[in-house]
Design an enzyme around this catalytic site. Sequence first.
Site, mmCIF file in Angstrom:
data_model
loop_
_atom_site.group_PDB
_atom_site.id
_atom_site.type_symbol
_atom_site.label_atom_id
_atom_site.label_comp_id
_atom_site.label_asym_id
_atom_site.label_seq_id
_atom_site.Cartn_x
_atom_site.Cartn_y
_atom_site.Cartn_z
ATOM 1 N N THR A 185 9.309 4.792 0.727
ATOM 2 C CA THR A 185 8.722 4.171 -0.099
ATOM 3 C C THR A 185 9.574 4.030 -1.326
ATOM 4 O OG1 THR A 185 6.385 4.732 0.981
ATOM 5 C CG2 THR A 185 6.151 3.737 -1.493
ATOM 6 N N SER A 191 4.052 -1.203 1.472
ATOM 7 C CA SER A 191 4.356 -1.686 2.522
ATOM 8 C C SER A 191 5.384 -2.432 3.555
ATOM 9 C CB SER A 191 2.999 -2.746 2.494
ATOM 10 O OG SER A 191 1.932 -1.990 2.106
ATOM 11 N N GLN A 383 -32.025 9.697 9.452
ATOM 12 C CA GLN A 383 -30.986 10.160 9.508
ATOM 13 C C GLN A 383 -30.810 9.782 10.951
ATOM 14 O OE1 GLN A 383 -30.205 12.273 7.624
ATOM 15 N NE2 GLN A 383 -29.524 14.340 7.642
ATOM 16 N N GLY A 451 -28.083 17.902 -1.450
ATOM 17 C CA GLY A 451 -27.662 18.750 -2.698
ATOM 18 C C GLY A 451 -26.174 19.157 -1.746
ATOM 19 N N THR A 472 -4.107 5.158 3.866
ATOM 20 C CA THR A 472 -2.904 4.505 3.615
ATOM 21 C C THR A 472 -1.795 4.367 3.832
ATOM 22 O OG1 THR A 472 -3.564 4.035 1.337
ATOM 23 C CG2 THR A 472 -2.099 3.378 1.130
ATOM 24 N N GLU A 474 1.592 6.131 6.373
ATOM 25 C CA GLU A 474 1.984 5.883 8.007
ATOM 26 C C GLU A 474 1.689 4.074 7.994
ATOM 27 O OE1 GLU A 474 4.318 7.256 10.002
ATOM 28 O OE2 GLU A 474 3.717 9.176 9.076
ATOM 29 N N ASP A 476 -0.393 0.491 5.478
ATOM 30 C CA ASP A 476 -1.719 0.441 5.451
ATOM 31 C C ASP A 476 -2.149 -0.225 6.142
ATOM 32 O OD1 ASP A 476 -3.347 -0.077 1.918
ATOM 33 O OD2 ASP A 476 -3.473 -2.398 4.202
HETATM 34 C C1 LIG Z 1 -0.111 11.737 -0.724
HETATM 35 C C2 LIG Z 1 0.767 10.343 -0.479
HETATM 36 C C3 LIG Z 1 1.673 10.459 0.391
HETATM 37 C C4 LIG Z 1 2.986 9.649 0.801
HETATM 38 N N1 LIG Z 1 4.165 9.959 1.085
HETATM 39 C C5 LIG Z 1 5.279 9.189 2.075
HETATM 40 C C6 LIG Z 1 6.687 9.784 2.631
HETATM 41 O O1 LIG Z 1 6.512 10.672 2.816
HETATM 42 N N2 LIG Z 1 7.636 9.103 2.640
HETATM 43 C C7 LIG Z 1 7.408 8.142 2.291
HETATM 44 O O2 LIG Z 1 8.441 6.828 2.434
HETATM 45 N N3 LIG Z 1 6.164 7.476 1.857
HETATM 46 C C8 LIG Z 1 4.942 7.905 1.812
HETATM 47 N N4 LIG Z 1 3.931 7.354 0.730
HETATM 48 C C9 LIG Z 1 4.026 6.042 0.354
HETATM 49 C C10 LIG Z 1 2.979 5.320 1.643
HETATM 50 O O3 LIG Z 1 3.338 5.428 2.363
HETATM 51 C C11 LIG Z 1 2.642 3.941 1.098
HETATM 52 O O4 LIG Z 1 2.024 4.021 0.273
HETATM 53 C C12 LIG Z 1 1.793 3.210 1.919
HETATM 54 O O5 LIG Z 1 3.133 2.697 2.978
HETATM 55 C C13 LIG Z 1 1.704 2.081 1.293
HETATM 56 O O6 LIG Z 1 2.031 1.221 0.265
HETATM 57 P P1 LIG Z 1 1.730 1.437 -0.981
HETATM 58 O O7 LIG Z 1 1.133 2.486 -1.574
HETATM 59 O O8 LIG Z 1 3.349 0.463 -2.057
HETATM 60 O O9 LIG Z 1 0.665 0.289 -1.375
HETATM 61 P P2 LIG Z 1 0.553 -0.916 -1.289
HETATM 62 O O10 LIG Z 1 1.097 -1.921 0.064
HETATM 63 O O11 LIG Z 1 1.160 -1.759 -2.761
HETATM 64 O O12 LIG Z 1 -0.836 -1.916 -1.185
HETATM 65 C C14 LIG Z 1 -1.855 -2.085 -2.160
HETATM 66 C C15 LIG Z 1 -3.117 -2.870 -1.834
HETATM 67 O O13 LIG Z 1 -2.638 -4.206 -1.198
HETATM 68 C C16 LIG Z 1 -2.685 -5.145 0.000
HETATM 69 N N5 LIG Z 1 -1.517 -5.292 0.492
HETATM 70 C C17 LIG Z 1 -0.437 -5.560 0.471
HETATM 71 N N6 LIG Z 1 0.098 -5.833 1.586
HETATM 72 C C18 LIG Z 1 -0.084 -6.902 1.958
HETATM 73 C C19 LIG Z 1 -0.431 -8.576 2.739
HETATM 74 N N7 LIG Z 1 0.683 -8.804 3.343
HETATM 75 N N8 LIG Z 1 -2.585 -8.713 3.119
HETATM 76 C C20 LIG Z 1 -3.362 -7.840 2.250
HETATM 77 N N9 LIG Z 1 -3.213 -6.761 1.663
HETATM 78 C C21 LIG Z 1 -1.920 -6.549 1.678
HETATM 79 C C22 LIG Z 1 -2.793 -3.089 0.983
HETATM 80 O O14 LIG Z 1 -3.715 -3.540 1.931
HETATM 81 C C23 LIG Z 1 -3.941 -2.157 -0.367
HETATM 82 O O15 LIG Z 1 -4.646 -2.298 -0.304
HETATM 83 C C24 LIG Z 1 2.329 8.225 0.405
HETATM 84 C C25 LIG Z 1 1.953 7.880 0.280
HETATM 85 C C26 LIG Z 1 0.938 9.087 -0.234
HETATM 86 C C27 LIG Z 1 -0.537 7.882 -1.317
#
Ligand SMILES: Cc1cc2nc3c(=O)[nH]c(=O)nc-3n(C[C@H](O)[C@H](O)[C@H](O)COP(=O)(O)OP(=O)(O)OC[C@H]3O[C@@H](n4cnc5c(N)ncnc54)[C@H](O)[C@@H]3O)c2cc1C
Length: 693
Positions: A185, A191, A383, A451, A472, A474, A476
């Site tokens: 990333t 994504s 429940q 609570g 999100t 691996e 989204d």
């Molecule tokens: C705690 C944590 C650990 C992580 N560890 C790693 C790691 O070790 N190595 C690594 O490489 N990455 C890592 N990541 C990154 C993670 O893989 C990305 O955050 C993830 O792939 C999503 O990409 P983004 O954050 O850019 O979201 P975006 O792609 O910007 O998505 C944001 C929003 O837009 C929407 N969206 C995006 N594209 C579309 C579409 N085509 N159609 C409709 N909706 C869309 C999504 O549904 C989402 O709601 C980590 C992230 C976090 C938060």
Amino acid sequence: MELQKISSKCLQNSEETAEVVNRRINLLTLHLSPVQDTPVQELELLRCAGKMKAINVSTETLSEYMRGKHRDIQEEVFAYFNSRPELQTPIEISKDEHRELCMKQLVGLVREGGIRPFRYVVDDPAKYFAIAEAVGSVDMSLGIKMGVQYSLWGGSVINLGTKKHRDKYFDGIDNVDYPGCFAMTELHHGSNVQGLQTVATFDPLTDEFIIDTPNDGAIKWWIGNAAVHGKFATVFARLMLPTHDTKGVTDMGVHAFIVPIRDMKTHKTLPGVEIHDCGHKVGLNGVDNGALRFRSVRIPRDNLLNRFGDVSRDGRYTSSLPTISKRFAATLGELVGGRVGLAYSSVGVLKIAVVIATRYSLLRQQFGPPKQPEVSILDYQSQQHKLMPMLASTYAFHFATLHLVEKYSEMKKSHDEELIGDVHALSAGLKAYITSYTAKSLSTCREACGGHGYAAVNRFGSLRNDHDIFQTFEGDNTVLLQQVAGLLLKQYREKFQGGTLTVTWNYLRQSMNSYLAQPNPVTARWESEDHLRNPNFQLDAFRYRTSRLLQSVAIRLQKHSKTLGGFGAWNRCLNHLLTLAESHIESFILEKFIEAVKNCPDENSRAALKLVCDLYALDRIWNDIGTYRNVDYVAPNKAKAIHKLADYLCFQVKNIARELVDAFDLPDYVTRAPIGVQTPSEAYTQYTQNVGF
Ligand SMILES: Cc1cc2nc3c(=O)[nH]c(=O)nc-3n(C[C@H](O)[C@H](O)[C@H](O)COP(=O)(O)OP(=O)(O)OC[C@H]3O[C@@H](n4cnc5c(N)ncnc54)[C@H](O)[C@@H]3O)c2cc1C
């Protein structure tokens, strides 16, 4: 008076004492809702009080069936952490302490506990996922830290590299001498991996690649293990080869490279590498996520992970795959293991939450009929509605993910093309569907415990915060579901071109035919319990819905693409496509659950599973009853019968809820919530002791 009659009638059908039956009837009266609006229907429900004892679940036998092959290694993990209380994560801990503890937990497990997960990543993935689930229940940060080390960093070396990489790095990764990162990333691209901008330019003079971050948007972001512990990173970058034309270089697409980021001895950041901490997060604070910038960092040519594409000493590119997009697909395809693991671990998290919430709901008493003892909160219909379909879904997901892991393991051995396609779609769909479901359920469980559910010691807060990001990373979830929809449409086109469907999609052929015929007005009115609990009816209904969504979205896409183009048409139909993908995944989950019920050798366990499976199926059908009604697949009388039966099944499942959650076989030292302990009489004691009483 009426109740007295019913009571004696129930007694004739059951071996229970009058007191027990009367109490059950009181509870049933509580359970009845305005939808059970005629006395006859109430009586029908009450009559069933006598039947309830029929399922006599043996937790041990059911557990044995559920357990899978790798319980032993999970117990070894639990035993190790039990023997090392100082390695257990306290409720209150700072980010920095948590990161250090997490590293100690991982190193301790591997070096002292003798659990070596890395070898199983390829050789026995089912065993690897079992370890990951157990480790995640100790601390989800540890589960993710382990996933970064073995599945992402280690997995990229093993799956994208060749023998030379395995020989050089395996042992160091295995024993955590080489802690590493998976740097895909970037700040501007998550994504959309094809939009990555980091470059790796080949320098034929020195036989090296030069890794560069061309602008701030290309800073690697969120990289696990980078902020503190990582010594290496698998960096995804565009491979640039020098050419003799005016452009000077050719972009060969995204490839993976091993880049050392810290000195092996001093642990100092290496020249040209700039690392910053991504900071405190909503959850998973035991994992040190960092941001990386590269300035002309030189690495040997050998550090290209060259399984799908290689560069020779004289700068020529070779690959067994003909195009950039094929190589890209093959590269990403090797990484589906992470999704399989997340889907599987998410079910593990859901189990813990359901166990705590159900046990507490059985124990907790509030209000009751006049002049009678208070009743347990799980006796309230509301429940039961919150928790019993969730318990049923947990069972459903358990069997679906076991199947996914099996298929994934098979795929790793056979490399069969069809299987690769199936596993890709299933892992994307199940990861998205299950992690979204679990995330919502964690909040529901917290609320269901009132609570006391808010006390950190009872775990819902950390489970919810740590698990949230499963939706999100691996991939989204919204993006993954679109991949499933895309594959469904591909299969749909192939069906009409006379092609063959792979195993997972085969049902489409038949259900599409039945969809294309009009719904049968006679069966649309059938409402008997036997019919509604018949797996054929349930599966047909699920599949009919998928086929209908598929057919209608295909028509809509065709129509809109004429004016909006492919991208615009897809966006116009996006919600429809997401519903289609979810519907397909629900069909798959139900199919696997029905199979699991059928294959269960013990009669009582089978009866319990059948009950739970029926609840899963009818609850889902009821949730989408509008769709079925709109096309007259279900007539009004049948819709009403489905609703009532789903309510009633909730109630019946509640009666064996304790046994059902016990069958997950999660000891108190794994669930670790005082309000959710196995022996109810100890719950309040443990809880009050926890604050010092
Ligand atoms: C705690 C944590 C650990 C992580 N560890 C790693 C790691 O070790 N190595 C690594 O490489 N990455 C890592 N990541 C990154 C993670 O893989 C990305 O955050 C993830 O792939 C999503 O990409 P983004 O954050 O850019 O979201 P975006 O792609 O910007 O998505 C944001 C929003 O837009 C929407 N969206 C995006 N594209 C579309 C579409 N085509 N159609 C409709 N909706 C869309 C999504 O549904 C989402 O709601 C980590 C992230 C976090 C938060």
